[in-house]
Design a protein around this motif. Structure first.
Motif: not given
Length: 426
Positions: A93-97, A123-127, A149-152
């Protein structure tokens, strides 16, 4: 006598796989045991410690050290890749891999608003799960790009709760969390899951410009707008409010004398507002959450963390200079889009000097103006602007690369430090 006890102790502590045969304590056996016991102390202790702390095969240890330190024992089990990818998605979400950044962010959300934190992880898990089922690009999933995007989506639905007016009244007996969030949990699973294939489709369509958080904005605004329209259609409109006479008090702040009278307090307020602005990326108005998120970014890149905080600071300062509400600035509502825009410049451009700094600062300031324009449109339909201003400004900044002298786009976007090191390497 002491030597005899030492021999007996070593035989008791030997490996369980060893057969227990009677020992004849002759002079020759006692001498061999003493020599064997002296060899124990010549083993490097640091080699004993590396086995429990490593998942790789450890050094070959003598059998008398016991089965706990025997080399044929397995190391700590590895973390399942699915969980690593979830936390990478939180960090993206903040560009941190980096999964550690995602852990910091998840903990920060739990501190500021546990419900939002749970929904973001859901949301992140579902995505990520849908990305597996749809067999999307494996590297995309591994880097967490399928989940952010799912997390957001989970964060937005946890805060705005569009399904709350349509929940059965009987669920109110289950408590405020159950009655208010049950429908949004289902929405998060469905809409958050859809964000992965939508993002995968938007990527090639928007190339070479990254899709940023366009998938999140598209899905979240569609859901919020759909529920708002359904509410307007099924429920009677509210009674018109009485018309108020125009207030003589100006809506904008034009007296900045307090800045000169209390500069230290003003600077401290702006720093707190900047921390809230970082937290508002995840729709949580909590300065401690913002500081923990900044710490998570710092784990990935100290320069990226500085750019994020500086962007939020400049966005809030720009809103104050334009005369907007001090309370809104304190809540970070004018800082999060600026923080993301400034951070995006640091990730996709090489920090070569003044042009880079001007683009980062200009992106933060322009995000404030973009927020004004987007809010003017979406406020009419009672919709939040989310990260639409950031997507517009970041795209404009990205397209300036190679067109403005001194602005160099990174060949492989990474942290500012890595971008600069790659640029300077022959």
């Amino acid at each position: 006598m002491a030597s005899l006890r030492g021999v007996q102790w070593m035989h008791r502590c030997s490996s369980m796989a060893r057969s227990f045969t009677p020992v004849l304590h002759t002079a020759s056996s006692m001498a061999r045991a003493q020599a064997h016991s002296h060899s124990i102390h010549r083993v490097n202790p640091s080699r004993w410690l590396c086995r429990p702390l490593s998942s790789g095969p450890g050094p070959q240890h003598p059998g008398h050290l016991g089965p706990a330190l025997n080399s044929d024992q397995p190391g700590p089990p590895p973390i399942p890749p699915f969980f690593v990818e979830i936390f990478r998605g939180m960090g993206q979400v903040v560009f941190c891999n980096h999964s550690l950044s995602g852990v910091f962010i998840a903990a920060a959300l739990m501190v500021g608003d546990p419900q939002t934190g749970v929904m973001a992880l859901l949301g992140c898990s579902s995505a990520t799960s849908v990305a597996y089922l749809a067999r999307l690009d494996r590297q995309m999933v591994s880097d967490g790009l399928a989940g952010y995007n799912g997390a957001l989506v989970g964060c937005a639905l946890a805060v705005f709760q569009p399904a709350l007016p349509f929940m059965p009244p009987a669920l109110g007996a289950l408590g405020p969390f159950s009655s208010g969030a049950l429908g949004d949990v289902l929405l998060t699973i469905v809409v958050g899951g859809l964000s992965a294939p939508v993002a995968a489709k938007l990527g090639p369509m928007m190339a070479p410009v990254p899709q940023w958080t366009v998938a999140f904005n598209l899905l979240a605004l569609t859901v919020l707008g759909g529920f708002a329209a359904a509410k307007w259609y099924t429920q009677p409109p509210p009674k018109p409010k009485p018309v108020k006479l125009p207030d003589s008090t100006p809506k904008v702040i034009k007296d900045f004398s307090f800045v000169y009278e209390h500069p230290g307090m003003f600077f401290a307020d702006l720093c707190e507002a900047a921390a809230c602005g970082v937290a508002q990326i995840f729709v949580v108005p909590n300065p401690l959450t913002g500081l923990l998120i900044t710490a998570g970014i710092f784990c990935y890149s100290p320069a990226a963390a500085g750019l994020t905080f500086a962007g939020a600071f400049m966005g809030n300062l720009s809103a104050l200079a334009l005369g907007y509400s001090y309370d809104q600035v304190q809540e970070g509502l004018w800082g999060y889009n600026a923080a993301l825009s400034c951070l995006a410049v640091g990730i996709f451009f090489v920090p070569t000097g003044l042009p880079f700094a001007a683009l980062a600062a200009g992106g933060a300031v322009m995000s404030t103006f973009a927020t004004i324009g987007v809010k003017a449109v979406l406020d009419k339909v009672d919709m939040p602007c989310l990260t639409v201003p950031f997507c517009a400004v970041a795209s404009a900044c990205f397209l300036l690369g190679g067109r403005v002298p001194g602005l160099v786009r990174a060949k492989t976007p990474h942290s500012p430090e890595v971008n600069l090191r790659t640029y300077r390497s022959p």
